[in-house]
Design a protein around this motif. Structure first.
Motif, PDB file in Angstrom:
ATOM      1  N   GLY A   1       8.248 -10.778  -0.900  1.00 62.69           N
ATOM      2  CA  GLY A   1       7.816 -10.690  -2.292  1.00 62.69           C
ATOM      3  C   GLY A   1       8.066  -9.291  -2.830  1.00 62.69           C
ATOM      4  N   ARG A   2       7.667  -9.090  -4.073  1.00 58.37           N
ATOM      5  CA  ARG A   2       7.918  -7.813  -4.746  1.00 58.37           C
ATOM      6  C   ARG A   2       7.200  -6.652  -4.052  1.00 58.37           C
ATOM      7  NH1 ARG A   2       9.512  -9.618 -10.131  1.00 58.37           N
ATOM      8  NH2 ARG A   2       8.787  -7.736 -11.156  1.00 58.37           N
ATOM      9  N   THR A   3       5.924  -6.847  -3.748  1.00 53.46           N
ATOM     10  CA  THR A   3       5.154  -5.793  -3.081  1.00 53.46           C
ATOM     11  C   THR A   3       5.722  -5.502  -1.700  1.00 53.46           C
ATOM     12  OG1 THR A   3       3.180  -6.497  -4.287  1.00 53.46           O
ATOM     13  CG2 THR A   3       2.842  -5.115  -2.348  1.00 53.46           C
ATOM     14  N   ASP A   4       6.111  -6.552  -1.005  1.00 52.93           N
ATOM     15  CA  ASP A   4       6.708  -6.395   0.324  1.00 52.93           C
ATOM     16  C   ASP A   4       8.023  -5.620   0.238  1.00 52.93           C
ATOM     17  OD1 ASP A   4       6.648  -6.864   3.135  1.00 52.93           O
ATOM     18  OD2 ASP A   4       8.058  -8.539   2.891  1.00 52.93           O
ATOM     19  N   ALA A   5       8.803  -5.865  -0.801  1.00 58.86           N
ATOM     20  CA  ALA A   5      10.074  -5.148  -0.988  1.00 58.86           C
ATOM     21  C   ALA A   5       9.818  -3.655  -1.165  1.00 58.86           C
ATOM     22  CB  ALA A   5      10.830  -5.709  -2.195  1.00 58.86           C
ATOM     23  N   VAL A   6       8.832  -3.320  -1.978  1.00 55.80           N
ATOM     24  CA  VAL A   6       8.498  -1.904  -2.195  1.00 55.80           C
ATOM     25  C   VAL A   6       8.005  -1.279  -0.890  1.00 55.80           C
ATOM     26  CG1 VAL A   6       6.943  -0.324  -3.414  1.00 55.80           C
ATOM     27  CG2 VAL A   6       8.028  -2.216  -4.645  1.00 55.80           C
ATOM     28  N   ALA A   7       7.186  -2.007  -0.143  1.00 51.56           N
ATOM     29  CA  ALA A   7       6.687  -1.487   1.138  1.00 51.56           C
ATOM     30  C   ALA A   7       7.827  -1.266   2.125  1.00 51.56           C
ATOM     31  CB  ALA A   7       5.652  -2.440   1.724  1.00 51.56           C
ATOM     32  N   HIS A   8       8.743  -2.236   2.228  1.00 49.81           N
ATOM     33  CA  HIS A   8       9.901  -2.086   3.128  1.00 49.81           C
ATOM     34  C   HIS A   8      10.738  -0.872   2.729  1.00 49.81           C
ATOM     35  CE1 HIS A   8       9.740  -5.609   5.722  1.00 49.81           C
ATOM     36  NE2 HIS A   8       9.510  -6.384   4.684  1.00 49.81           N
ATOM     37  N   ALA A   9      10.991  -0.745   1.436  1.00 57.48           N
ATOM     38  CA  ALA A   9      11.815   0.375   0.949  1.00 57.48           C
ATOM     39  C   ALA A   9      11.135   1.714   1.234  1.00 57.48           C
ATOM     40  CB  ALA A   9      12.079   0.215  -0.536  1.00 57.48           C
ATOM     41  N   ALA A  10       9.826   1.774   1.081  1.00 57.00           N
ATOM     42  CA  ALA A  10       9.096   3.015   1.347  1.00 57.00           C
ATOM     43  C   ALA A  10       9.152   3.351   2.827  1.00 57.00           C
ATOM     44  CB  ALA A  10       7.647   2.882   0.873  1.00 57.00           C
TER      45      ALA A  10
ATOM     46  N   LEU B   1      11.159   0.510 -10.703  1.00 63.53           N
ATOM     47  CA  LEU B   1      10.273  -0.178 -11.638  1.00 63.53           C
ATOM     48  C   LEU B   1       9.357  -1.161 -10.914  1.00 63.53           C
ATOM     49  CD1 LEU B   1      12.808  -0.661 -14.547  1.00 63.53           C
ATOM     50  CD2 LEU B   1      10.803   0.839 -14.531  1.00 63.53           C
ATOM     51  N   LEU B   2       9.871  -1.802  -9.868  1.00 66.20           N
ATOM     52  CA  LEU B   2       9.013  -2.670  -9.052  1.00 66.20           C
ATOM     53  C   LEU B   2       7.863  -1.865  -8.449  1.00 66.20           C
ATOM     54  CD1 LEU B   2      11.401  -4.996  -6.985  1.00 66.20           C
ATOM     55  CD2 LEU B   2       9.870  -5.632  -8.855  1.00 66.20           C
ATOM     56  N   ALA B   3       8.165  -0.661  -8.010  1.00 63.34           N
ATOM     57  CA  ALA B   3       7.134   0.201  -7.416  1.00 63.34           C
ATOM     58  C   ALA B   3       6.052   0.550  -8.430  1.00 63.34           C
ATOM     59  CB  ALA B   3       7.771   1.466  -6.853  1.00 63.34           C
TER      60      ALA B   3
END
Length: 124
Positions: A108-117, A72-74
């Motif tokens: 942050g939220r965007t950074d979390a999605v980027a790290h996960a990707a 959902l963050l993504a």
């Protein structure tokens, strides 16, 4: 002044891919002032490379709920929207987001999605 040459810098290779490890060992072995560490030898520095699956699985473990929140963050969902979609409180959604930021070492939220990707946890 001493005429003795400076001691070599000892580098350890910790690489899962044997082909890449051999290539780097060959390349680094020809650099003056560098020496590859022998097995068990203390090194001044290390070059570490893991395959994506090992990095994704070995650095952290996400719960199924955290994976739901991450998806959902993504999508750009707010804590309120995450709470609505998952049937949880906003406080619990905020807790899960905070846990993801910690586990992914994100700012942050965007950074979390980027790290996960980058780690192959999610596909964008």
């Amino acid at each position: 002044m001493s005429d003795e040459p400076a001691p070599d810098i000892v580098i350890a290779l910790e690489i899962d891919d044997p082909v890449l490890a051999d290539r780097l060992a060959t390349l680094l072995g020809s650099v003056a002032g560098l020496r590859l560490a022998a097995p068990g030898e203390q090194a001044a520095a290390a070059i570490v490379a893991r395959n994506r699956e090992a990095a994704a699985a070995g650095d952290f473990e996400l719960t199924p709920r955290e994976l739901d929140v991450l998806a959902l963050l993504a999508e750009g969902a707010s804590n309120k929207k995450i709470a609505q979609r998952l049937g949880i409180s906003v406080h619990t959604a905020k807790f899960h987001v905070g846990s993801l930021l910690d586990k992914l070492d994100a700012t942050g939220r965007t950074d979390a999605v980027a790290h996960a990707a980058r780690r192959g946890v999610i596909n964008l």
